[in-house]
Design a protein around this motif. Sequence first.
Motif, PDB file in Angstrom:
ATOM      1  N   MET A  38       0.851  -1.187   0.000  1.00  0.00           N
ATOM      2  CA  MET A  38       0.000   0.000   0.000  1.00  0.00           C
ATOM      3  C   MET A  38       0.876   1.221   0.000  1.00  0.00           C
ATOM      4  SD  MET A  38      -3.031  -0.515  -0.353  1.00  0.00           S
ATOM      5  CE  MET A  38      -4.587  -1.182   0.032  1.00  0.00           C
ATOM      6  N   PRO A  39       0.561   2.259  -0.643  1.00  0.00           N
ATOM      7  CA  PRO A  39      -0.534   2.394  -1.584  1.00  0.00           C
ATOM      8  C   PRO A  39      -0.159   1.784  -2.923  1.00  0.00           C
ATOM      9  CG  PRO A  39       0.609   4.477  -1.430  1.00  0.00           C
ATOM     10  CD  PRO A  39       1.264   3.536  -0.434  1.00  0.00           C
ATOM     11  N   PRO A  40      -1.102   1.105  -3.545  1.00  0.00           N
ATOM     12  CA  PRO A  40      -0.804   0.456  -4.826  1.00  0.00           C
ATOM     13  C   PRO A  40      -0.657   1.460  -5.957  1.00  0.00           C
ATOM     14  CG  PRO A  40      -3.113   0.222  -4.312  1.00  0.00           C
ATOM     15  CD  PRO A  40      -2.472   0.886  -3.119  1.00  0.00           C
ATOM     16  N   THR A  41       0.165   1.122  -6.903  1.00  0.00           N
ATOM     17  CA  THR A  41       0.342   1.970  -8.080  1.00  0.00           C
ATOM     18  C   THR A  41      -0.644   1.507  -9.147  1.00  0.00           C
ATOM     19  OG1 THR A  41       1.967   0.496  -9.074  1.00  0.00           O
ATOM     20  CG2 THR A  41       2.800   2.203  -7.578  1.00  0.00           C
ATOM     21  N   PRO A  42      -0.896   2.345 -10.158  1.00  0.00           N
ATOM     22  CA  PRO A  42      -1.765   1.905 -11.257  1.00  0.00           C
ATOM     23  C   PRO A  42      -1.238   0.637 -11.928  1.00  0.00           C
ATOM     24  CG  PRO A  42      -1.471   4.267 -11.357  1.00  0.00           C
ATOM     25  CD  PRO A  42      -0.537   3.765 -10.296  1.00  0.00           C
ATOM     26  N   GLY A  43       0.076   0.535 -12.059  1.00  0.00           N
ATOM     27  CA  GLY A  43       0.665  -0.656 -12.665  1.00  0.00           C
ATOM     28  C   GLY A  43       0.394  -1.917 -11.862  1.00  0.00           C
ATOM     29  N   SER A  58      -4.039  -6.254 -23.690  1.00  0.00           N
ATOM     30  CA  SER A  58      -2.592  -6.112 -23.619  1.00  0.00           C
ATOM     31  C   SER A  58      -2.197  -5.370 -22.343  1.00  0.00           C
ATOM     32  CB  SER A  58      -2.085  -5.356 -24.844  1.00  0.00           C
ATOM     33  OG  SER A  58      -0.727  -5.018 -24.671  1.00  0.00           O
ATOM     34  N   LEU A  59      -1.494  -6.079 -21.471  1.00  0.00           N
ATOM     35  CA  LEU A  59      -1.016  -5.462 -20.243  1.00  0.00           C
ATOM     36  C   LEU A  59      -0.006  -4.361 -20.568  1.00  0.00           C
ATOM     37  CD1 LEU A  59      -0.907  -5.336 -17.167  1.00  0.00           C
ATOM     38  CD2 LEU A  59       0.836  -7.128 -17.223  1.00  0.00           C
ATOM     39  N   LYS A  60       0.832  -4.598 -21.551  1.00  0.00           N
ATOM     40  CA  LYS A  60       1.844  -3.617 -21.940  1.00  0.00           C
ATOM     41  C   LYS A  60       1.189  -2.305 -22.385  1.00  0.00           C
ATOM     42  CE  LYS A  60       5.674  -2.876 -25.138  1.00  0.00           C
ATOM     43  NZ  LYS A  60       6.414  -3.376 -26.284  1.00  0.00           N
ATOM     44  N   GLU A  61       0.173  -2.391 -23.230  1.00  0.00           N
ATOM     45  CA  GLU A  61      -0.526  -1.184 -23.693  1.00  0.00           C
ATOM     46  C   GLU A  61      -1.240  -0.482 -22.540  1.00  0.00           C
ATOM     47  OE1 GLU A  61      -3.111  -1.897 -26.998  1.00  0.00           O
ATOM     48  OE2 GLU A  61      -1.545  -2.906 -28.143  1.00  0.00           O
ATOM     49  N   ALA A  62      -1.837  -1.259 -21.651  1.00  0.00           N
ATOM     50  CA  ALA A  62      -2.538  -0.672 -20.510  1.00  0.00           C
ATOM     51  C   ALA A  62      -1.564   0.063 -19.594  1.00  0.00           C
ATOM     52  CB  ALA A  62      -3.281  -1.759 -19.735  1.00  0.00           C
ATOM     53  N   LEU A  63      -0.372  -0.526 -19.376  1.00  0.00           N
ATOM     54  CA  LEU A  63       0.637   0.125 -18.539  1.00  0.00           C
ATOM     55  C   LEU A  63       1.142   1.415 -19.182  1.00  0.00           C
ATOM     56  CD1 LEU A  63       2.636  -3.006 -17.326  1.00  0.00           C
ATOM     57  CD2 LEU A  63       1.150  -1.535 -15.947  1.00  0.00           C
ATOM     58  N   GLU A  64       1.327   1.396 -20.503  1.00  0.00           N
ATOM     59  CA  GLU A  64       1.763   2.597 -21.212  1.00  0.00           C
ATOM     60  C   GLU A  64       0.707   3.699 -21.113  1.00  0.00           C
ATOM     61  OE1 GLU A  64       2.644   1.349 -25.200  1.00  0.00           O
ATOM     62  OE2 GLU A  64       4.495   0.339 -24.621  1.00  0.00           O
ATOM     63  N   THR A  65      -0.544   3.323 -21.274  1.00  0.00           N
ATOM     64  CA  THR A  65      -1.635   4.303 -21.175  1.00  0.00           C
ATOM     65  C   THR A  65      -1.714   4.871 -19.763  1.00  0.00           C
ATOM     66  OG1 THR A  65      -2.869   3.122 -22.888  1.00  0.00           O
ATOM     67  CG2 THR A  65      -4.120   4.641 -21.489  1.00  0.00           C
ATOM     68  N   ALA A  66      -1.562   4.006 -18.771  1.00  0.00           N
ATOM     69  CA  ALA A  66      -1.603   4.470 -17.373  1.00  0.00           C
ATOM     70  C   ALA A  66      -0.459   5.444 -17.106  1.00  0.00           C
ATOM     71  CB  ALA A  66      -1.530   3.282 -16.423  1.00  0.00           C
ATOM     72  N   ASP A  67       0.728   5.146 -17.640  1.00  0.00           N
ATOM     73  CA  ASP A  67       1.865   6.055 -17.462  1.00  0.00           C
ATOM     74  C   ASP A  67       1.606   7.393 -18.140  1.00  0.00           C
ATOM     75  OD1 ASP A  67       3.319   4.288 -15.931  1.00  0.00           O
ATOM     76  OD2 ASP A  67       4.509   3.525 -17.623  1.00  0.00           O
ATOM     77  N   ASP A  68       1.020   7.352 -19.341  1.00  0.00           N
ATOM     78  CA  ASP A  68       0.733   8.588 -20.079  1.00  0.00           C
ATOM     79  C   ASP A  68      -0.289   9.463 -19.349  1.00  0.00           C
ATOM     80  OD1 ASP A  68       2.480   7.758 -22.033  1.00  0.00           O
ATOM     81  OD2 ASP A  68       0.917   7.083 -23.419  1.00  0.00           O
ATOM     82  N   LEU A  69      -1.256   8.832 -18.703  1.00  0.00           N
ATOM     83  CA  LEU A  69      -2.342   9.570 -18.056  1.00  0.00           C
ATOM     84  C   LEU A  69      -2.084   9.887 -16.584  1.00  0.00           C
ATOM     85  CD1 LEU A  69      -5.432   7.696 -19.523  1.00  0.00           C
ATOM     86  CD2 LEU A  69      -4.563   9.935 -20.186  1.00  0.00           C
ATOM     87  N   SER A  70      -1.004   9.362 -16.015  1.00  0.00           N
ATOM     88  CA  SER A  70      -0.798   9.481 -14.570  1.00  0.00           C
ATOM     89  C   SER A  70      -0.717  10.927 -14.101  1.00  0.00           C
ATOM     90  CB  SER A  70       0.440   8.710 -14.125  1.00  0.00           C
ATOM     91  OG  SER A  70       1.606   9.284 -14.679  1.00  0.00           O
TER      92      SER A  70
END
Length: 132
Positions: A38-43, A58-70
């Motif tokens: 805790m606290p968990p990260t989006p990844g 795609s986990l890779k695409e989801a992680l990239e999107t999360a990084d872009d939007l963070s």
Amino acid sequence: TLFGRKQFSKDTEYFWVPPSIAAGQWTPGVPIKYSGDMPPTPGQLLRFLKKHSLSHWSLKEALETADDLSTEVIGQAKVDQRDVDRADEEKQRMIKKMMTTLKKEKGLVDVGEMMGLKKAADAVGADGGDAK
């Protein structure tokens, strides 16, 4: 996926709820609670969801999107928190004003003020007001 908070707690809990295909049935199994650091990260939450999810994405695409939007998400969260804090401060000011008005109109006495508790709280750094 669900998330929520216990009453009077700022710690958020995250769950993956198995989907149901039967009408009227919420879930066929027991929800799985995220138990990572805790606290968990989006990844971390995306990996948790991918591990338990039956869907293909795609986990890779989801992680990239999360990084872009963070940064955008964090910025919006800070704005929302400031709004909540501002509303809480306004509420406290209104309560204080109402109590002051009651004291003057009805001749009421603040017992905490009489015992010196208010001055002690002000010294510690709690929200203070006008002392009489």
